[in-house]
Scaffold this active site. Structure first.
Site, mmCIF file in Angstrom:
data_model
loop_
_atom_site.group_PDB
_atom_site.id
_atom_site.type_symbol
_atom_site.label_atom_id
_atom_site.label_comp_id
_atom_site.label_asym_id
_atom_site.label_seq_id
_atom_site.Cartn_x
_atom_site.Cartn_y
_atom_site.Cartn_z
ATOM 1 N N ASP A 324 0.777 -1.263 -0.035
ATOM 2 C CA ASP A 324 -0.087 -0.174 -0.034
ATOM 3 C C ASP A 324 0.935 1.216 -0.030
ATOM 4 O O ASP A 324 2.050 1.152 -0.171
ATOM 5 C CB ASP A 324 -0.826 0.026 1.253
ATOM 6 C CG ASP A 324 -2.493 0.641 0.754
ATOM 7 O OD1 ASP A 324 -2.310 1.673 0.313
ATOM 8 O OD2 ASP A 324 -3.390 -0.031 0.916
ATOM 9 N N HIS A 374 -12.664 -1.300 -7.935
ATOM 10 C CA HIS A 374 -13.682 -0.450 -8.106
ATOM 11 C C HIS A 374 -13.377 0.959 -7.861
ATOM 12 O O HIS A 374 -14.291 1.790 -8.281
ATOM 13 C CB HIS A 374 -15.004 -1.046 -7.152
ATOM 14 C CG HIS A 374 -14.732 -0.476 -5.584
ATOM 15 N ND1 HIS A 374 -16.000 -0.619 -4.828
ATOM 16 C CD2 HIS A 374 -13.594 -0.564 -4.944
ATOM 17 C CE1 HIS A 374 -15.335 -0.163 -3.588
ATOM 18 N NE2 HIS A 374 -14.004 -0.230 -3.787
#
Length: 495
Positions: A324, A374
């Site tokens: 991340d 998404h």
């Protein structure tokens, strides 16, 4: 708290559709009424068999009661979904069109009112007054102008959020109580920045929705009609960026010094939304136990690594990498080193990586992307998936966990053969309901609008997922549906 199935568009056990001959003799109104009646009968029978009564809308929500557990059981959820779908369809059919359009067009007033109520800590004030409290007494605590506060509470009560027990006296009900942080008003006032810390995250989620998301959505028209950015998939060209006048990603904007409150609230909201999923959802689809020992699992955009912790607890013989942004990985490292000192053994690696750049790990057995794809438009999502494909071996698998939004019409390809993908076949609901159950299945479309506003992202249909993965070098091999989970597990292989 158990989370109901938000995508209940498959058939449910026990419902017996009538023959076409019988349907042809009934009006659409009667067909809808029969669906409601039959479904209510089945719910009543379930509760009667268990010696329970259906939970009261006028009472605060208590997930620990047997009745709430029954209400969230799969068989009742399926019946409830048909009732909601049929009631909404019936209402839309018989309502005066202008009244219905006014309700739709004015829906933003509900979001605005809810945002005011949350920031005014009204739910927490009413928590200590189960019989109700006058609006002037509420105002004396939070300082809001009482007549305007009453008007907003009345708007929400008209939509079954709060109850007006007598003129200008309000109390919590099942829906409003979901927003309760269970902290006293005085505690919140003494340290407002910590309002959502240690809570379920539900209130934080709706506070975020009624703040950044609602304000960004007000600029959808300006954004989509802009000749320069209307078709852009860049994260810095989303409606939220237009509304708040920044030219960077939502994540970068949140990390600005002036946005500490919003950042903390958003992180707690996301943590809360994760808690709404079944705790073992990640273990109930893809068969992690079938991986060879020491296989490498790479969680791409894995945040603080909570999903890897779930998998690792069940399968300690695998190796894991969580990737991340730098700030996120630093927070993750502090959490892991405090809670799980054994991370020092190398079985879990916390790695800074920008997934818009080439993937550095070239021996992954599986890439995991939960709630990542998404967040991005087609072009950006394609880049992310292409980077993973370029780093994949012939044995590498890709597991995407995201919403799959159903079409609002019948899709013959999906109904007959499920696009040739195991786990995507569906059966239509009873006539004359919409193929996606309409109002009963509205959440994925609301989420789709939210990611569009905040990130230029997209909650995709199975057709869109198929095209996106094919275009980036992958092929869907199976889709897993997890009861109670809002996301599907989409498994793909390199091609």
């Amino acid at each position: 708290m158990k989370y109901p199935d938000l995508f209940p568009f498959s058939w449910f056990k026990g419902f017996r559709p009538e023959s076409n001959d019988n349907l042809e003799t009934k009006s659409p109104l009667r067909q809808l009424a029969d669906i409601i009646s039959s479904s209510v009968d089945q719910i009543d029978a379930t509760f009667k068999d268990r010696g329970q009564k259906y939970p009261n809308l006028d009472a605060p929500f208590d997930p620990t009661t047997p009745a709430e557990a029954t209400a969230l059981s799969p068989e009742v959820i399926h019946c409830s979904s048909l009732i909601v779908a049929a009631c909404a369809h019936l209402s839309a059919t018989v309502n005066i069109p202008t009244k219905l359009l006014f309700d739709v067009g004015g829906g933003f007033h509900l979001s605005a009112a809810l945002g005011v109520i949350i920031e005014g800590n009204v739910v927490e004030i009413l928590h200590d007054h189960p019989s109700g409290l006058g609006v002037y007494d509420i105002s004396a605590k939070n300082g809001m102008e009482p007549t305007r506060l009453a008007r907003l509470l009345r708007l929400l009560a008209t939509h079954h959020v709060f109850i007006e027990t007598s003129p200008n006296v309000f109390k919590n009900n099942k829906l409003s109580s979901m927003l309760d942080t269970h902290k006293s008003f005085d505690t919140i006032q003494s340290k407002p920045e910590d309002k959502y810390v240690g809570t379920s995250g539900i209130s934080a989620l709706f506070a975020h929705t009624c703040d950044e998301v609602m304000k960004g959505s007000a600029f959808l028209t300006e954004t989509l009609t802009d000749p320069d950015i209307g078709a852009s998939g860049a994260v810095e060209d989303c409606p939220l960026a237009v509304a708040f006048k920044f030219k960077k990603s939502f994540w970068e904007w949140l990390e600005e010094p002036r946005n500490e409150y919003r950042m903390n609230r958003f992180m707690l909201a996301m943590e809360g939304s994760a808690k709404l999923e079944p705790s073992d959802a990640i273990l109930r689809g893809y068969q992690w136990g079938n991986l060879p020992p020491q296989s490498l699992v790479v969680d791409v955009g894995g945040s603080l690594g909570h999903i890897v912790r779930e998998i690792r607890n069940a399968y300690p013989g695998l190796k894991y990498v969580v990737q991340d942004r730098p700030a996120v990985i630093e927070s993750a490292r502090q959490i892991w080193e405090k809670a799980i000192p054994s991370i020092s053994d190398g079985s879990v690696v916390l790695q800074v990586h920008d997934f818009l750049k080439p993937q550095p790990i070239l021996d992954a057995r599986i890439f995991l992307c939960r709630g990542v794809i998404h967040d991005y438009s087609y072009s950006v999502a394609k880049l992310i998936l292409r980077n993973l494909r370029d780093a994949a071996t012939e044995n590498t698998e890709l597991l995407i966990i995201d919403t799959i939004t159903p079409y609002a019409c019948l899709d013959d390809n999906q109904a007959r053969v499920g696009y040739g993908i195991m786990g995507t076949e569906t059966l239509p609901p009873p006539t004359p309901l919409l193929a996606n159950l309409g109002k009963a299945n509205a959440v994925p479309y609301i989420l789709d609008s939210q990611v569009l506003v905040v990130l230029n992202g997209e909650e995709r249909t199975i057709g869109s997922f198929t095209e996106l993965l094919k275009d980036s070098g992958w092929k869907i091999t199976r889709v897993f549906t997890i009861s109670g989970s809002s996301g599907k597990q989409i498994l793909a292989a390199p091609v």
